[in-house]
Design a protein around this motif. Sequence first.
Motif, PDB file in Angstrom:
ATOM      1  N   ASP A 190      57.037 -43.683   3.967  1.00  0.00           N
ATOM      2  CA  ASP A 190      57.163 -42.573   4.920  1.00  0.00           C
ATOM      3  C   ASP A 190      56.802 -43.054   6.322  1.00  0.00           C
ATOM      4  O   ASP A 190      55.685 -43.500   6.560  1.00  0.00           O
ATOM      5  N   TRP A 191      57.741 -42.940   7.267  1.00  0.00           N
ATOM      6  CA  TRP A 191      57.487 -43.425   8.624  1.00  0.00           C
ATOM      7  C   TRP A 191      56.341 -42.678   9.286  1.00  0.00           C
ATOM      8  O   TRP A 191      55.652 -43.232  10.159  1.00  0.00           O
ATOM      9  N   ARG A 192      56.106 -41.434   8.864  1.00  0.00           N
ATOM     10  CA  ARG A 192      55.033 -40.649   9.466  1.00  0.00           C
ATOM     11  C   ARG A 192      53.674 -41.277   9.182  1.00  0.00           C
ATOM     12  O   ARG A 192      52.803 -41.329  10.064  1.00  0.00           O
ATOM     13  N   LEU A 193      53.486 -41.762   7.977  1.00  0.00           N
ATOM     14  CA  LEU A 193      52.243 -42.449   7.648  1.00  0.00           C
ATOM     15  C   LEU A 193      52.179 -43.808   8.340  1.00  0.00           C
ATOM     16  O   LEU A 193      51.123 -44.226   8.817  1.00  0.00           O
ATOM     17  N   GLY A 194      53.319 -44.488   8.406  1.00  0.00           N
ATOM     18  CA  GLY A 194      53.360 -45.805   9.036  1.00  0.00           C
ATOM     19  C   GLY A 194      53.011 -45.772  10.507  1.00  0.00           C
ATOM     20  O   GLY A 194      52.412 -46.720  11.041  1.00  0.00           O
ATOM     21  N   LEU A 195      53.382 -44.678  11.198  1.00  0.00           N
ATOM     22  CA  LEU A 195      53.027 -44.535  12.608  1.00  0.00           C
ATOM     23  C   LEU A 195      51.641 -43.921  12.780  1.00  0.00           C
ATOM     24  O   LEU A 195      50.860 -44.341  13.628  1.00  0.00           O
ATOM     25  N   GLY A 196      51.338 -42.927  11.975  1.00  0.00           N
ATOM     26  CA  GLY A 196      50.079 -42.201  12.140  1.00  0.00           C
ATOM     27  C   GLY A 196      48.852 -43.026  11.848  1.00  0.00           C
ATOM     28  O   GLY A 196      47.779 -42.764  12.419  1.00  0.00           O
ATOM     29  N   VAL A 197      48.979 -44.038  10.987  1.00  0.00           N
ATOM     30  CA  VAL A 197      47.803 -44.813  10.608  1.00  0.00           C
ATOM     31  C   VAL A 197      47.202 -45.558  11.792  1.00  0.00           C
ATOM     32  O   VAL A 197      45.997 -45.843  11.818  1.00  0.00           O
TER      33      VAL A 197
END
Length: 431
Positions: A190-197
Amino acid sequence: MSSAADTAAPVTAPPRAGTRPQTERPAPPHRRYLGWLFAVAIAAAAFNLRPVVTSLGPLLDQVRTDLGMSPTVAGLLTAVPSLCFALFGFAAPGLARRLGPVAVVTAGMGAITAGVLARSFAAGTAVFLLLTALALAGVAVSNVLIPVVIKRYFPDRVGPMIGLYSMALSAGTALAAAVTVPLTKALGGDWRLGLGVWAALGALALLLWLPVLLTRRRESGGPAGGTAAAVRLPITRSRTAWALAVFFGFQATGAYVVMGWLPTIFQDAGVSEGTSGVLLAVTMVIGVPVSFVLPNLAARRGDQRLFVVVLASFGIAGYSGLALASAAAPWLWAVLVGLSNCAFPLVLTMIGLRARTAGGVAQLSAFAQGVGYLISIPGPILIGRLYQATGEWYLPLGFLAVLLVPQMLFGLRAARARHIEDEALPAASGA
């Protein structure tokens, strides 16, 4: 230059004539610890100044598809960093005069953390762009003011501290580019987790800056490192300031073209997708040790012209090799281009050395970076147009090699041992 809050470079008065020199007393332990905390906080802040951008690039296709982002808007997104760096960078000195540079950098870390975390929850393109701009605003003011903080609180260690700052910035840039994709896959794709981390690193930097901010306010009894009394320079009358701005703009042009296009250049030459990504990481990783050593060496010299010429020569060789034989020695070209991009820590060092006071550095940093980033905006777009028009990389890469000539000429002017106060203030008084 020193203030009551200085911890990193205590100054002792020379002994009076006819008296015996006294032994310098070491700084109290808590002051030494605060100095180390300040240095670590600067490194942590620098580490967070590029993942906002370099973590997005590898995931841009996923983001664009999921948010329904048009190719035009996606192209605009690549120009947003330079635009934000310029616009918000110009505002940084005014904020520093009112609140103090330490307070503004602390707020910048908060903006980075909030923007990176919140954009991972964005449901639409407009919100995603707005939150990205929030994070980039934090990056912009920190870009401008961290050299000011170094000049103010580490006046005798400008070279080593700029080196630490540049090294941490390069490390953050390389790490985000290299691990965002595998990290995203490890988190479920999920790109959202990849950016949010990446917000976690921003939060860590914020936690380090908060005690620094509180300590500075308590010791100074006012804004943390405020510069309200600084003289406003007519900086546009300084030829050195303009030379630094153009030098900064040309080197930023090359850096953003490399970050955006280098993998494609190698892939078009037959290099595999995986290897081309590693080659891009090499251009960034090579800057980590060089960014630490170069400012130390540059700060020891009266001028930095030798370094300007050497770095430009590396770039001319690297771009020429990419144009004529990309697949013949790709690792060599990647290293040469990476070394050329080390003009960034060099120009940061020169910004710290070309002004006498922290207030002067604040104005010079904002002017050079603001104007410089505006100059850099058309570069990646122009390279893309040239590539689209010709279908080859000879002309775009030749343009980058030729661009290093005026970069070197302006760099030679900026590298001379001058201070902007000596150029701007006499001109103002004679007006």
